[in-house]
Design an enzyme around this catalytic site. Structure first.
Site, short mmCIF file in Angstrom:
data_model
loop_
_atom_site.label_atom_id
_atom_site.label_comp_id
_atom_site.label_asym_id
_atom_site.label_seq_id
_atom_site.Cartn_x
_atom_site.Cartn_y
_atom_site.Cartn_z
N TYR A 135 0.83 -1.21 0.00
CA TYR A 135 0.00 0.00 0.00
C TYR A 135 0.86 1.26 0.00
CZ TYR A 135 -4.80 -1.68 0.79
OH TYR A 135 -6.04 -2.22 0.66
N LYS A 185 2.54 -15.38 2.36
CA LYS A 185 2.70 -16.09 1.08
C LYS A 185 4.18 -16.40 0.93
CE LYS A 185 1.13 -17.63 -2.90
NZ LYS A 185 0.23 -18.80 -2.99
N ASP A 217 -3.68 -18.07 0.30
CA ASP A 217 -4.72 -18.71 -0.53
C ASP A 217 -5.46 -19.76 0.27
OD1 ASP A 217 -2.31 -20.12 -0.46
OD2 ASP A 217 -2.41 -20.80 -2.55
N ASP A 241 -6.72 -6.65 4.04
CA ASP A 241 -7.82 -5.96 3.36
C ASP A 241 -8.77 -6.99 2.73
OD1 ASP A 241 -9.29 -3.84 2.09
OD2 ASP A 241 -8.20 -4.28 0.23
N ASP A 245 -12.72 -8.47 4.25
CA ASP A 245 -13.99 -8.42 3.50
C ASP A 245 -14.61 -9.81 3.43
OD1 ASP A 245 -13.75 -5.68 2.86
OD2 ASP A 245 -14.56 -6.01 0.85
#
Ligand code: IPM
Ligand code: MG
Length: 350
Positions: A135, A185, A217, A241, A245
């Protein structure tokens, strides 16, 4: 106690108005001021995080934010977009720790698209790092290389940034079920190999907390397969983020999810996890509960007033038990209400 209210764009003003009514009803002594952030600030001043807002935000103990953004600003240059204002205030105030609790209220078990038995009793806390990662990493941009445009961003974490967010997660787990799952990851990205190493090192100071690691994942899959395996999930800015959600839908609606973004001294910005929902803005139908629950988090984390926080949360539980539902969580047989009536119901329950 100084609270800065930033209603923002879209449904922001409607939902923050209800949270402000709830805060005022508690009869605590607050000083409240209001300022512009996001698209409304761009329209008024050309800057999504104007100097006047910056000054008030730095002076405040806590900030209550609605939401920012809308299609009318999407074609503006990047530095004049509402999201830049949100990222700007997070960075400016050093709000590195974003807490996003995903709790399923039993009354809403049928509102989730997942089977009730998968989500019943769900209570997880996503701890998202908020001021680093891809970000904010440099270099970033879009430029021409070898006759074609390339876009690039930098995923980067310093070990100090990883350590301090890991500590927040371990401390939070100590007040819950003492389990932390760190999401990365590391099979592909060096940045997140360091993440895993530093979280593992930090865990040595918390022998009473069980640490596990999961690739992002797989974590995305496990969140819908068996979400109740999680207690505290700690992860970087971008993965957090996305996963938050996803987690919100386990609770029935993103309209129910509050968040707290804290600095080292528990100064905080409190906002619902959802966006500005321009499609329903101004119609008085948005769900104000995520913002009202964010106000409860403000009382808990910044003002250390657990009793007042619980009072608000119990009032929300009560209105759900009474059958009040905004459109996003509505089921046949329930009482469909708008934003203001939901606020009224919470006030009555208080
Ligand atoms: C969030 C939002 C923001 C983010 C956007 C609006 C910049 O999606 O708070 O989750 O990506 O952090
Ligand atoms: Mg998001």
């Amino acid at each position: 106690m100084k609270i800065l209210v930033l209603p923002g764009d879209g449904i922001g003003p409607e939902i923050t108005a209800e949270a402000v009514r709830v805060l005022k009803a508690l009869d605590l002594s607050f000083e409240m001021e209001e300022a512009l952030l996001g698209g409304c600030a761009v329209d008024a001043t050309g800057d999504p995080y104007p100097e006047a807002t910056r000054k008030l935000a730095r002076e405040a103990d806590a900030v209550l934010l609605g939401a920012v953004g809308g299609p009318q600003w999407d074609s503006h240059p990047r530095e004049q977009r509402p999201e830049r204002g949100l990222l700007g205030i997070r960075k400016d105030l050093g709000l590195f720790a974003n807490l996003r609790p995903a709790v399923l209220y039993p009354e809403l078990a049928n509102a989730s698209t997942l089977k009730p038995e998968v989500v019943a009793g769900l209570d997880i806390l996503i701890v998202r790092e908020l001021t680093g990662d891809i970000y904010f990493g440099q270099p970033r941009g879009i430029e021409v290389r070898n006759g074609e445009r390339v876009g690039f961003n930098t995923m980067i974490y310093a070990e100090s940034e990883i350590r301090r967010i890991a500590r927040v997660a371990f401390e939070a787990a100590r007040k819950r079920n003492r389990k932390v799952c760190s999401v990365d990851k590391m099979n592909v990205l060096e940045c997140t190999q360091l993440w895993r190493d530093v979280v593992t090192e930090t865990a040595r100071d918390y022998p009473d907390v069980e640490l596990s690691h999961m690739l992002v994942d797989n974590a995305a899959m496990q969140l819908v397969r068996n979400p109740k395996q999680f207690d505290v999930v700690v992860t970087g800015n971008m993965f957090g983020d996305i996963l938050s959600d996803e987690a919100s839908m386990l609770t029935g609606s993103i309209g129910m999810l509050p968040s707290a973004s804290l600095d080292e001294k528990n100064k905080g910005l409190y906002e619902p996890c959802h966006g500005s929902a321009p499609d329903i803005a101004g119609k008085g139908v948005a769900n104000p509960l995520a913002t009202i629950l964010s106000a409860a988090m403000m009382l808990r984390y910044t003002f250390n007033d657990e009793a007042a926080a619980t009072r608000i949360e119990n009032a929300v539980k009560k209105v759900l038990a009474q059958g009040f539902r905004t459109g996003d969580i509505f089921e046949p047989g329930m009482k469909k209400v708008g934003t203001r009536e939901m606020g009224d119901a919470v006030l009555a329950a208080l």
